[in-house]
Motif scaffolding. Sequence first.
Motif, PDB file in Angstrom:
ATOM      1  N   ARG A  53      41.416  44.413  48.658  1.00 29.88           N
ATOM      2  CA  ARG A  53      40.704  43.192  49.046  1.00 29.88           C
ATOM      3  C   ARG A  53      39.616  43.439  50.091  1.00 29.88           C
ATOM      4  O   ARG A  53      39.573  42.789  51.138  1.00 29.88           O
ATOM      5  CB  ARG A  53      41.677  42.139  49.564  1.00 29.88           C
ATOM      6  CG  ARG A  53      42.789  41.781  48.601  1.00 29.88           C
ATOM      7  CD  ARG A  53      42.308  41.181  47.318  1.00 29.88           C
ATOM      8  NE  ARG A  53      43.443  40.757  46.491  1.00 29.88           N
ATOM      9  CZ  ARG A  53      43.367  40.363  45.230  1.00 29.88           C
ATOM     10  NH1 ARG A  53      42.202  40.359  44.616  1.00 29.88           N
ATOM     11  NH2 ARG A  53      44.444  39.995  44.567  1.00 29.88           N
TER      12      ARG A  53
ATOM     13  N   TYR B  70      42.314  36.417  41.822  1.00 32.04           N
ATOM     14  CA  TYR B  70      41.117  36.566  42.648  1.00 32.04           C
ATOM     15  C   TYR B  70      40.778  35.196  43.227  1.00 32.04           C
ATOM     16  O   TYR B  70      41.366  34.187  42.824  1.00 32.04           O
ATOM     17  CB  TYR B  70      39.952  37.134  41.832  1.00 32.04           C
ATOM     18  CG  TYR B  70      40.127  38.608  41.525  1.00 32.04           C
ATOM     19  CD1 TYR B  70      39.490  39.589  42.290  1.00 32.04           C
ATOM     20  CD2 TYR B  70      40.977  39.032  40.511  1.00 32.04           C
ATOM     21  CE1 TYR B  70      39.679  40.938  42.030  1.00 32.04           C
ATOM     22  CE2 TYR B  70      41.177  40.378  40.246  1.00 32.04           C
ATOM     23  CZ  TYR B  70      40.526  41.329  41.014  1.00 32.04           C
ATOM     24  OH  TYR B  70      40.741  42.663  40.768  1.00 32.04           O
TER      25      TYR B  70
ATOM     26  N   GLN C  94      41.654  35.588  50.738  1.00 29.09           N
ATOM     27  CA  GLN C  94      41.843  36.213  49.439  1.00 29.09           C
ATOM     28  C   GLN C  94      43.341  36.353  49.144  1.00 29.09           C
ATOM     29  O   GLN C  94      44.170  36.311  50.055  1.00 29.09           O
ATOM     30  CB  GLN C  94      41.190  37.600  49.414  1.00 29.09           C
ATOM     31  CG  GLN C  94      39.685  37.599  49.608  1.00 29.09           C
ATOM     32  CD  GLN C  94      39.101  38.965  49.295  1.00 29.09           C
ATOM     33  OE1 GLN C  94      39.297  39.498  48.203  1.00 29.09           O
ATOM     34  NE2 GLN C  94      38.379  39.539  50.249  1.00 29.09           N
TER      35      GLN C  94
ATOM     36  N   ASN D 278      39.865  42.862  55.953  1.00 29.94           N
ATOM     37  CA  ASN D 278      38.613  42.114  56.023  1.00 29.94           C
ATOM     38  C   ASN D 278      37.468  42.986  56.500  1.00 29.94           C
ATOM     39  O   ASN D 278      36.778  42.665  57.469  1.00 29.94           O
ATOM     40  CB  ASN D 278      38.774  40.893  56.939  1.00 29.94           C
ATOM     41  CG  ASN D 278      39.460  39.749  56.227  1.00 29.94           C
ATOM     42  OD1 ASN D 278      39.158  39.475  55.072  1.00 29.94           O
ATOM     43  ND2 ASN D 278      40.392  39.115  56.896  1.00 29.94           N
TER      44      ASN D 278
ATOM     45  N   SER E 224      34.335  36.464  40.956  1.00 31.61           N
ATOM     46  CA  SER E 224      34.978  37.649  40.369  1.00 31.61           C
ATOM     47  C   SER E 224      35.363  37.354  38.919  1.00 31.61           C
ATOM     48  O   SER E 224      36.149  36.437  38.655  1.00 31.61           O
ATOM     49  CB  SER E 224      36.219  38.038  41.167  1.00 31.61           C
ATOM     50  OG  SER E 224      35.864  38.412  42.488  1.00 31.61           O
TER      51      SER E 224
ATOM     52  N   TYR F 163      34.110  44.765  46.317  1.00 29.59           N
ATOM     53  CA  TYR F 163      34.512  43.614  47.128  1.00 29.59           C
ATOM     54  C   TYR F 163      35.628  42.857  46.407  1.00 29.59           C
ATOM     55  O   TYR F 163      35.544  42.568  45.217  1.00 29.59           O
ATOM     56  CB  TYR F 163      33.337  42.659  47.329  1.00 29.59           C
ATOM     57  CG  TYR F 163      32.163  43.234  48.087  1.00 29.59           C
ATOM     58  CD1 TYR F 163      32.336  44.136  49.125  1.00 29.59           C
ATOM     59  CD2 TYR F 163      30.857  42.843  47.771  1.00 29.59           C
ATOM     60  CE1 TYR F 163      31.261  44.645  49.820  1.00 29.59           C
ATOM     61  CE2 TYR F 163      29.771  43.342  48.470  1.00 29.59           C
ATOM     62  CZ  TYR F 163      29.972  44.246  49.488  1.00 29.59           C
ATOM     63  OH  TYR F 163      28.895  44.744  50.166  1.00 29.59           O
ATOM     64  N   GLY F 164      36.688  42.551  47.135  1.00 31.67           N
ATOM     65  CA  GLY F 164      37.735  41.684  46.610  1.00 31.67           C
ATOM     66  C   GLY F 164      38.712  42.315  45.651  1.00 31.67           C
ATOM     67  O   GLY F 164      39.609  41.627  45.161  1.00 31.67           O
ATOM     68  N   ASN F 165      38.592  43.614  45.364  1.00 31.55           N
ATOM     69  CA  ASN F 165      39.485  44.227  44.387  1.00 31.55           C
ATOM     70  C   ASN F 165      40.944  44.118  44.833  1.00 31.55           C
ATOM     71  O   ASN F 165      41.251  44.225  46.017  1.00 31.55           O
ATOM     72  CB  ASN F 165      39.104  45.684  44.159  1.00 31.55           C
ATOM     73  CG  ASN F 165      39.955  46.343  43.091  1.00 31.55           C
ATOM     74  OD1 ASN F 165      40.877  47.091  43.399  1.00 31.55           O
ATOM     75  ND2 ASN F 165      39.685  46.044  41.839  1.00 31.55           N
ATOM     76  N   TYR F 166      41.850  43.931  43.879  1.00 31.15           N
ATOM     77  CA  TYR F 166      43.260  43.669  44.185  1.00 31.15           C
ATOM     78  C   TYR F 166      43.940  44.799  44.942  1.00 31.15           C
ATOM     79  O   TYR F 166      44.976  44.594  45.580  1.00 31.15           O
ATOM     80  CB  TYR F 166      44.023  43.376  42.893  1.00 31.15           C
ATOM     81  CG  TYR F 166      44.296  44.587  42.043  1.00 31.15           C
ATOM     82  CD1 TYR F 166      45.498  45.295  42.154  1.00 31.15           C
ATOM     83  CD2 TYR F 166      43.348  45.049  41.131  1.00 31.15           C
ATOM     84  CE1 TYR F 166      45.734  46.416  41.384  1.00 31.15           C
ATOM     85  CE2 TYR F 166      43.585  46.169  40.356  1.00 31.15           C
ATOM     86  CZ  TYR F 166      44.778  46.852  40.483  1.00 31.15           C
ATOM     87  OH  TYR F 166      45.007  47.962  39.721  1.00 31.15           O
TER      88      TYR F 166
ATOM     89  N   ASP G 231      46.824  41.825  48.826  1.00 29.00           N
ATOM     90  CA  ASP G 231      46.445  43.052  48.136  1.00 29.00           C
ATOM     91  C   ASP G 231      47.691  43.804  47.665  1.00 29.00           C
ATOM     92  O   ASP G 231      48.828  43.381  47.888  1.00 29.00           O
ATOM     93  CB  ASP G 231      45.541  43.924  49.007  1.00 29.00           C
ATOM     94  CG  ASP G 231      46.223  44.473  50.248  1.00 29.00           C
ATOM     95  OD1 ASP G 231      47.456  44.631  50.236  1.00 29.00           O
ATOM     96  OD2 ASP G 231      45.511  44.766  51.230  1.00 29.00           O
TER      97      ASP G 231
ATOM     98  N   MET H  20      45.749  42.109  54.277  1.00 30.42           N
ATOM     99  CA  MET H  20      44.398  42.022  53.726  1.00 30.42           C
ATOM    100  C   MET H  20      43.413  42.726  54.641  1.00 30.42           C
ATOM    101  O   MET H  20      43.460  42.572  55.850  1.00 30.42           O
ATOM    102  CB  MET H  20      43.997  40.545  53.572  1.00 30.42           C
ATOM    103  CG  MET H  20      42.657  40.310  52.901  1.00 30.42           C
ATOM    104  SD  MET H  20      42.272  38.552  52.798  1.00 30.42           S
ATOM    105  CE  MET H  20      43.651  37.953  51.851  1.00 30.42           C
TER     106      MET H  20
END
Length: 235
Positions: free
Chosen positions: A129, A197, A210, A3, A167, A123-126, A213, A1
């Motif tokens: 992340r 998500y 999260q 960050n 999300s 932000y946070g997209n698979y 990814d 991930m």
Amino acid sequence: MKNRISKIENDVQDRNSPAWKKLCEYVDKVAIENGDEFSPVEELGRELFSQIHTLPETISKLKNVKKIRLYGSNLKRIPPEIGDMESLEDFDPYTSYDLHWFPYEILNCKKLKSSRVSTRALYGNYKHRMGFPRLNHNPVRYFGDTINCSVCKKAITYHETNQLWISLKVGTDILPLLTNLCSKECEDKLPNPSENYVQFPHKGGSDLKQPLDEDELFEIEMKKHEKSEKLNQEK
């Protein structure tokens, strides 16, 4: 991930610039003419449009616009007033790489069925992340001294608002949305986040856990495959 936490920028737009004034005039023109398409780059030209980092709050007047074309923009945010564009069907900010998030109010565009967003910038997209900025340390401020609750529409001061990320699916994409909430009751009315998500509204920050990814999931699958191959060879 990954960050990677980017800092939320406020006061992103020079509202005294010729570019901004021309954009506001264009919004008025489309509203008066009951236009069904909003394409500011065609009106302003690429040079002036590159100086635009948000849209005017007056987009709320664009009641008949069905399509927004924002391809290749330098936009950093969209105002909550996009939720008043009741005819919007097609939202295209593709290759607007500074658009990392959107206002929750875009969900009020009930006819919105199609979107084209550069998801790797979100932000946070698979796919990777990208980390969500922590809102209690670096809250988002729109233009003006008050904001409306994203759920009940009550006008509140920024001191009163509780900002959270969530999300949700918008058009054909899952987008990170910013909510401004006046109460716990309004927070409880938020819909369930999209699958894969973060499964609750949150404040963001580097400690937010999260889901894995795309690359991390691939690496896990490769290790499983290698382990299976090794076991087969030992038989």
